[in-house]
Each structure stands twice: as C-alpha cells, then as structure tokens.
Design an enzyme around this catalytic site. Sequence first.
Site, PDB file in Angstrom:
ATOM      1  CD  GLU A 163      -8.943   0.859   7.915  1.00  0.00           C
ATOM      2  OE1 GLU A 163      -9.102   0.090   8.887  1.00  0.00           O
ATOM      3  OE2 GLU A 163      -8.090   1.752   7.898  1.00  0.00           O
ATOM      4  CG  ASN A 195      -9.047  -1.732  12.401  1.00  0.00           C
ATOM      5  OD1 ASN A 195      -8.106  -2.356  11.913  1.00  0.00           O
ATOM      6  ND2 ASN A 195      -9.504  -0.610  11.872  1.00  0.00           N
ATOM      7  CG  ASP A 244      -0.328  -0.492   2.497  1.00  0.00           C
ATOM      8  OD1 ASP A 244       0.905  -0.491   2.581  1.00  0.00           O
ATOM      9  OD2 ASP A 244      -1.072  -0.857   3.416  1.00  0.00           O
ATOM     10  CG  HIS A 279      -6.049  -2.307   9.221  1.00  0.00           C
ATOM     11  ND1 HIS A 279      -6.214  -1.078   9.818  1.00  0.00           N
ATOM     12  CD2 HIS A 279      -4.709  -2.491   9.166  1.00  0.00           C
ATOM     13  CE1 HIS A 279      -5.043  -0.561  10.105  1.00  0.00           C
ATOM     14  NE2 HIS A 279      -4.102  -1.401   9.722  1.00  0.00           N
TER      15      HIS A 279
HETATM   16  C1  F6R Z   1       1.300  -1.338   6.253  1.00  0.00           C
HETATM   17  C2  F6R Z   1       0.036  -2.033   6.377  1.00  0.00           C
HETATM   18  C3  F6R Z   1      -0.779  -1.997   7.615  1.00  0.00           C
HETATM   19  C4  F6R Z   1       0.032  -2.306   8.876  1.00  0.00           C
HETATM   20  C5  F6R Z   1      -0.857  -2.276  10.124  1.00  0.00           C
HETATM   21  C6  F6R Z   1      -0.055  -2.491  11.380  1.00  0.00           C
HETATM   22  O1  F6R Z   1       1.864  -1.535   4.955  1.00  0.00           O
HETATM   23  O2  F6R Z   1      -0.367  -2.616   5.430  1.00  0.00           O
HETATM   24  O3  F6R Z   1      -1.836  -2.914   7.505  1.00  0.00           O
HETATM   25  O4  F6R Z   1       0.616  -3.564   8.738  1.00  0.00           O
HETATM   26  O5  F6R Z   1      -1.497  -1.042  10.203  1.00  0.00           O
HETATM   27  O6  F6R Z   1       0.815  -1.426  11.571  1.00  0.00           O
HETATM   28  P1  F6R Z   1       1.896  -1.413  12.713  1.00  0.00           P
HETATM   29  O7  F6R Z   1       2.888  -2.485  12.363  1.00  0.00           O
HETATM   30  O8  F6R Z   1       2.526  -0.039  12.653  1.00  0.00           O
HETATM   31  O9  F6R Z   1       1.203  -1.692  13.999  1.00  0.00           O
END
Ligand code: F6R
Length: 247
Positions: free
Chosen positions: A143, A136, A67, A138
């Site tokens: 989401e 959450n 992403d 995701h």
């Molecule tokens: C990032 C991504 C997100 C993160 C998720 C957890 O490329 O795809 O889904 O993996 O938000 O983020 P952290 O590791 O910062 O808790």
Amino acid sequence: MVIYNAKDYNDMSRKAANIISAQIIIKPNCVLGLATGSTPEGTYKQLVEWYKKGDLDFAQVKAVNLDEYKGLSKDNDQSYAYFMRKHLFDNVNIDINNTFIPNGLEADSKKECTRYNEVIKSLGGVDLQLLGIGGNGHIGFNEPGEAFEKETHCVKLTDDTIKANSRFFSSLDLVPKFAYSMGIKSIMQAKSILLVASGKSKAEALYKTIYGEIVPSVPASILQLHNNVTIVADDDALSIIKEKGLL
Ligand code: F6R
C-alpha cells in the site's frame, strides 16, 4: 518500460496472455509470478483456452503468487489460493505441487514470511511477474507508504483496499484486515514484469506510475527503475496519459 495500448479489456487480456505464452514457450520450466483480482481473470481465461487447444503446455511451469489474505484457508472461496485453482490451476496441466501461495492460516507472520521468501529463492527467482495495480497505485498488497526494501511481509490493509475488495464478500466485516504479500523488493527481483490495467479507475495510478516521481506514496512508481517492464493497458486505463499527449 514498454507500453502496449489495448483497445479494451478483451484486447488487454489477449495481449497479456500472448506475453505469458511466449515466456512459457521460450522457457517451458519458467517460474511465473502470478496475481489475482479482476484484471487478470481474462488473461487466465485466454491461457486456459490456448492450453485446451493444445497450444500451451504447463507441465513444467512453476507458479508463485504475490499474496494471500491472512486468516483464510486455501479452501475458502475468497482466498487467493481458491481463485488461482478456479481461474487457472484446475484448468491446465500445471502440477499443483509446483504452485505456491502464502499460507493464510499460518498465524505466525514472521515464520510464514521467512518460509515464503525461501520458497521464492529455492525456485531460482521469478522469470515473469504478472501484476495488477490498485487505484491507489498499490502492487501486490504494498500500500502507499510501504518501504521499497521489503520482501514478503504481513500487511495491514488500508480502508480503501478493504472497501475495494469488499465487492467479493457478503459484508465489509468479512473482508480480512491483514494479508501476506511479496514486498516491493521481491517484485523488483523478478527478471521481467508484466503489469495489466483496465478501466478509468486505474488511469491516475497508471499515469503516476509511469510519469510521476518514484515515491512510496505510489508503490508502482518503483517499476520505473526495473529494466524489463511491459505494461498492457486499455484505452480507459491510459486515458490520462493520452489526454496529456504522452502516448
Ligand atoms: C492481487 C494483487 C492486487 C491487485 C490489485 C488490482 O494479487 O496483488 O495488487 O492486482 O488490487 O486488483 P483488480 O485487478 O481487482 O483491480
């Protein structure tokens, strides 16, 4: 699903890096699907260390990221393109032309998502997809409530995610409100998946992902239907699962 219980963040990072290294050794020209965020930082650090010791060779590796924020250029220090160069690409011998991230500056969402889907296809798909998980549930920027059948698409970020990501920006207003993200369908097409999780804030999401119902309200729960998922999580992230005596 195979679950590895790491004792802490460092142990999680080392175990995850070992799995990625094994993929690179088994298939030197593999396609790695990569994630950003705090969780994989230690994994990338470990991979860089092993590369510097001469134990890993990224010369033929291709990388395709999950992403990117819509509206940020690859040189903006909050962009995921910048993150990847800082934490991995600039520190190993990967050919930068073999690294792919959605173009945050493309205003035409349809055009960019179509282009990115084509990139993934032209690479022959992802051999190993690294994933973090949101509190959450995701994965990528998919989401809760997102349809399972989407490929790369433009996402409107939830208030929760904007708030969680604001720790990297000087003010909440500067956090982008949209992102380009591989969809659940793209993620599920990877040949294998490695999900990393650390900390108590991930415990509930991880419990629901592994043992809950497969529902769009917990996007990561779809991973139960993939036939090659490895989860590396530390004690804190596995705390609810352990309390319930499930591991
Ligand atoms: C990032 C991504 C997100 C993160 C998720 C957890 O490329 O795809 O889904 O993996 O938000 O983020 P952290 O590791 O910062 O808790």
